[in-house]
Design a protein around this motif. Structure first.
Motif, PDB file in Angstrom:
ATOM      1  N   PRO A 179       0.805  -1.238   0.000  1.00 41.65           N
ATOM      2  CA  PRO A 179       0.000   0.000   0.000  1.00 41.65           C
ATOM      3  C   PRO A 179       0.831   1.280   0.000  1.00 41.65           C
ATOM      4  CG  PRO A 179      -0.736  -1.509   1.730  1.00 41.65           C
ATOM      5  CD  PRO A 179       0.523  -2.074   1.158  1.00 41.65           C
ATOM      6  N   LEU A 180       2.108   1.176   0.313  1.00 43.70           N
ATOM      7  CA  LEU A 180       2.977   2.347   0.386  1.00 43.70           C
ATOM      8  C   LEU A 180       3.758   2.581  -0.904  1.00 43.70           C
ATOM      9  CD1 LEU A 180       4.352   1.609   3.962  1.00 43.70           C
ATOM     10  CD2 LEU A 180       2.419   3.075   3.338  1.00 43.70           C
ATOM     11  N   LEU A 181       3.493   1.754  -1.916  1.00 41.95           N
ATOM     12  CA  LEU A 181       4.233   1.815  -3.173  1.00 41.95           C
ATOM     13  C   LEU A 181       3.358   2.335  -4.308  1.00 41.95           C
ATOM     14  CD1 LEU A 181       5.962  -1.668  -2.824  1.00 41.95           C
ATOM     15  CD2 LEU A 181       6.994   0.568  -2.424  1.00 41.95           C
ATOM     16  N   SER A 182       3.991   2.651  -5.429  1.00 40.55           N
ATOM     17  CA  SER A 182       3.260   3.110  -6.609  1.00 40.55           C
ATOM     18  C   SER A 182       2.448   1.950  -7.191  1.00 40.55           C
ATOM     19  CB  SER A 182       4.227   3.628  -7.674  1.00 40.55           C
ATOM     20  OG  SER A 182       4.928   2.542  -8.271  1.00 40.55           O
ATOM     21  N   ALA A 183       1.488   2.281  -8.032  1.00 38.70           N
ATOM     22  CA  ALA A 183       0.648   1.257  -8.663  1.00 38.70           C
ATOM     23  C   ALA A 183       1.494   0.286  -9.485  1.00 38.70           C
ATOM     24  CB  ALA A 183      -0.426   1.907  -9.529  1.00 38.70           C
ATOM     25  N   ALA A 184       2.464   0.805 -10.228  1.00 40.18           N
ATOM     26  CA  ALA A 184       3.328  -0.059 -11.047  1.00 40.18           C
ATOM     27  C   ALA A 184       4.148  -1.004 -10.172  1.00 40.18           C
ATOM     28  CB  ALA A 184       4.251   0.794 -11.916  1.00 40.18           C
ATOM     29  N   GLU A 185       4.671  -0.495  -9.070  1.00 37.65           N
ATOM     30  CA  GLU A 185       5.437  -1.344  -8.155  1.00 37.65           C
ATOM     31  C   GLU A 185       4.537  -2.402  -7.525  1.00 37.65           C
ATOM     32  OE1 GLU A 185       8.893   1.653  -6.502  1.00 37.65           O
ATOM     33  OE2 GLU A 185       6.830   1.963  -5.820  1.00 37.65           O
ATOM     34  N   GLN A 186       3.323  -2.026  -7.181  1.00 42.88           N
ATOM     35  CA  GLN A 186       2.373  -2.974  -6.600  1.00 42.88           C
ATOM     36  C   GLN A 186       2.108  -4.127  -7.557  1.00 42.88           C
ATOM     37  OE1 GLN A 186      -1.189  -0.990  -5.261  1.00 42.88           O
ATOM     38  NE2 GLN A 186      -0.029   0.480  -4.034  1.00 42.88           N
ATOM     39  N   ILE A 187       1.923  -3.816  -8.830  1.00 38.19           N
ATOM     40  CA  ILE A 187       1.674  -4.862  -9.831  1.00 38.19           C
ATOM     41  C   ILE A 187       2.872  -5.794  -9.921  1.00 38.19           C
ATOM     42  CG2 ILE A 187       1.377  -5.277 -12.308  1.00 38.19           C
ATOM     43  CD1 ILE A 187      -0.335  -2.656 -12.314  1.00 38.19           C
ATOM     44  N   SER A 188       4.075  -5.218  -9.983  1.00 33.03           N
ATOM     45  CA  SER A 188       5.290  -6.028 -10.113  1.00 33.03           C
ATOM     46  C   SER A 188       5.565  -6.889  -8.887  1.00 33.03           C
ATOM     47  CB  SER A 188       6.501  -5.131 -10.372  1.00 33.03           C
ATOM     48  OG  SER A 188       6.404  -4.549 -11.636  1.00 33.03           O
ATOM     49  N   LEU A 189       5.058  -6.477  -7.735  1.00 30.38           N
ATOM     50  CA  LEU A 189       5.356  -7.200  -6.498  1.00 30.38           C
ATOM     51  C   LEU A 189       4.208  -8.098  -6.020  1.00 30.38           C
ATOM     52  CD1 LEU A 189       7.274  -4.407  -4.572  1.00 30.38           C
ATOM     53  CD2 LEU A 189       8.229  -6.466  -5.600  1.00 30.38           C
ATOM     54  N   GLN A 190       3.128  -8.179  -6.768  1.00 27.40           N
ATOM     55  CA  GLN A 190       1.982  -8.981  -6.338  1.00 27.40           C
ATOM     56  C   GLN A 190       2.351 -10.448  -6.104  1.00 27.40           C
ATOM     57  OE1 GLN A 190      -1.063  -8.436  -9.287  1.00 27.40           O
ATOM     58  NE2 GLN A 190      -1.872  -6.619  -8.280  1.00 27.40           N
ATOM     59  N   TYR A 191       3.090 -11.035  -7.027  1.00 29.69           N
ATOM     60  CA  TYR A 191       3.452 -12.442  -6.881  1.00 29.69           C
ATOM     61  C   TYR A 191       4.389 -12.638  -5.690  1.00 29.69           C
ATOM     62  CZ  TYR A 191       4.403 -17.242  -8.296  1.00 29.69           C
ATOM     63  OH  TYR A 191       4.515 -18.608  -8.330  1.00 29.69           O
ATOM     64  N   TRP A 192       5.332 -11.701  -5.520  1.00 28.08           N
ATOM     65  CA  TRP A 192       6.220 -11.757  -4.351  1.00 28.08           C
ATOM     66  C   TRP A 192       5.389 -11.745  -3.076  1.00 28.08           C
ATOM     67  CZ3 TRP A 192      11.160 -12.966  -4.378  1.00 28.08           C
ATOM     68  CH2 TRP A 192      11.956 -12.671  -5.485  1.00 28.08           C
ATOM     69  N   ALA A 193       4.407 -10.843  -3.018  1.00 30.86           N
ATOM     70  CA  ALA A 193       3.576 -10.693  -1.821  1.00 30.86           C
ATOM     71  C   ALA A 193       2.793 -11.967  -1.535  1.00 30.86           C
ATOM     72  CB  ALA A 193       2.627  -9.512  -1.992  1.00 30.86           C
ATOM     73  N   ALA A 194       2.319 -12.617  -2.580  1.00 29.35           N
ATOM     74  CA  ALA A 194       1.512 -13.827  -2.403  1.00 29.35           C
ATOM     75  C   ALA A 194       2.359 -15.035  -2.000  1.00 29.35           C
ATOM     76  CB  ALA A 194       0.743 -14.135  -3.691  1.00 29.35           C
ATOM     77  N   GLU A 195       3.575 -15.115  -2.498  1.00 31.91           N
ATOM     78  CA  GLU A 195       4.387 -16.319  -2.314  1.00 31.91           C
ATOM     79  C   GLU A 195       5.415 -16.250  -1.186  1.00 31.91           C
ATOM     80  OE1 GLU A 195       3.931 -19.261  -3.953  1.00 31.91           O
ATOM     81  OE2 GLU A 195       2.155 -18.263  -4.767  1.00 31.91           O
ATOM     82  N   PHE A 196       5.839 -15.046  -0.811  1.00 28.90           N
ATOM     83  CA  PHE A 196       6.903 -14.920   0.186  1.00 28.90           C
ATOM     84  C   PHE A 196       6.407 -14.071   1.350  1.00 28.90           C
ATOM     85  CE2 PHE A 196       9.006 -15.959  -3.732  1.00 28.90           C
ATOM     86  CZ  PHE A 196      10.014 -16.828  -3.367  1.00 28.90           C
ATOM     87  N   GLY A 197       6.021 -14.717   2.423  1.00 30.69           N
ATOM     88  CA  GLY A 197       5.505 -14.021   3.603  1.00 30.69           C
ATOM     89  C   GLY A 197       6.562 -13.784   4.658  1.00 30.69           C
ATOM     90  N   ILE A 198       7.766 -13.469   4.219  1.00 35.46           N
ATOM     91  CA  ILE A 198       8.869 -13.251   5.170  1.00 35.46           C
ATOM     92  C   ILE A 198       9.188 -11.760   5.262  1.00 35.46           C
ATOM     93  CG2 ILE A 198       9.878 -15.533   4.782  1.00 35.46           C
ATOM     94  CD1 ILE A 198      11.936 -14.192   2.931  1.00 35.46           C
ATOM     95  N   PRO A 199       9.780 -11.339   6.376  1.00 35.81           N
ATOM     96  CA  PRO A 199      10.200  -9.931   6.473  1.00 35.81           C
ATOM     97  C   PRO A 199      11.246  -9.602   5.405  1.00 35.81           C
ATOM     98  CG  PRO A 199      10.230 -10.972   8.629  1.00 35.81           C
ATOM     99  CD  PRO A 199      10.013 -12.062   7.617  1.00 35.81           C
ATOM    100  N   LEU A 200      11.271  -8.378   4.970  1.00 41.07           N
ATOM    101  CA  LEU A 200      12.220  -7.953   3.939  1.00 41.07           C
ATOM    102  C   LEU A 200      13.659  -8.264   4.345  1.00 41.07           C
ATOM    103  CD1 LEU A 200      10.646  -4.503   2.967  1.00 41.07           C
ATOM    104  CD2 LEU A 200      10.457  -6.671   1.731  1.00 41.07           C
TER     105      LEU A 200
END
Length: 142
Positions: free
Chosen positions: A17-38
């Motif tokens: 939610p703190l990123l741009s729309a383009a970044e959100q799209i690019s990171l959707q799969y990361w968000a779904a598959e990797f639930g670890i802290p950065l």
């Protein structure tokens, strides 16, 4: 009112939610598959991600998504070790940066000339495809 900042303790999905729309799209799969802290990301996660994503996406898409993750990690002071060791996916026939650097200068200049010509042809092709799309859209939207 103070805006929330991205921290190393957040997961990718927390940062979305703190990123741009383009970044959100690019990171959707990361968000779904990797639930670890950065802060826990390492090169092994990148390689796992690449293998999974290549089953359904091109290497260009996968490289772009990895690049966005690396920028996210860098924004919180992380990922330097990954960036140092990471090599984007490339075409198996493509020369690595090390192989290119080892070429004679004349050969490298010729390759660069050919790459420039390819870019011109690709740009022309893109323009032609766009014109055809517009023409077809006009034809079918009547």
């Amino acid at each position: 009112m103070r805006m929330r900042e991205i921290t190393a303790e957040m997961r990718v999905r927390d940062a979305l939610p703190l990123l741009s729309a383009a970044e959100q799209i690019s990171l959707q799969y990361w968000a779904a598959e990797f639930g670890i802290p950065l802060r826990e990301f390492h090169l092994g996660h990148i390689r796992t991600y690449e293998m999974q994503r290549l089953q359904g996406e091109s290497r260009y898409v996968v490289n772009a998504e990895v690049s966005v993750l690396l920028r996210l990690l860098e924004s919180v002071g992380l990922g330097e070790d990954i960036r140092r060791r990471y090599q984007p996916l490339r075409d198996p026939e493509e020369l690595s940066p090390e192989e290119r650097a080892a070429l004679p200068e004349r050969t490298l200049k010729y390759i660069e000339k050919l790459e420039g010509e390819i870019e011109v042809f690709e740009a022309r092709n893109d323009r032609t495809q766009n014109r055809l799309r517009k023409a077809n859209w006009a034809k079918w939207s009547r």
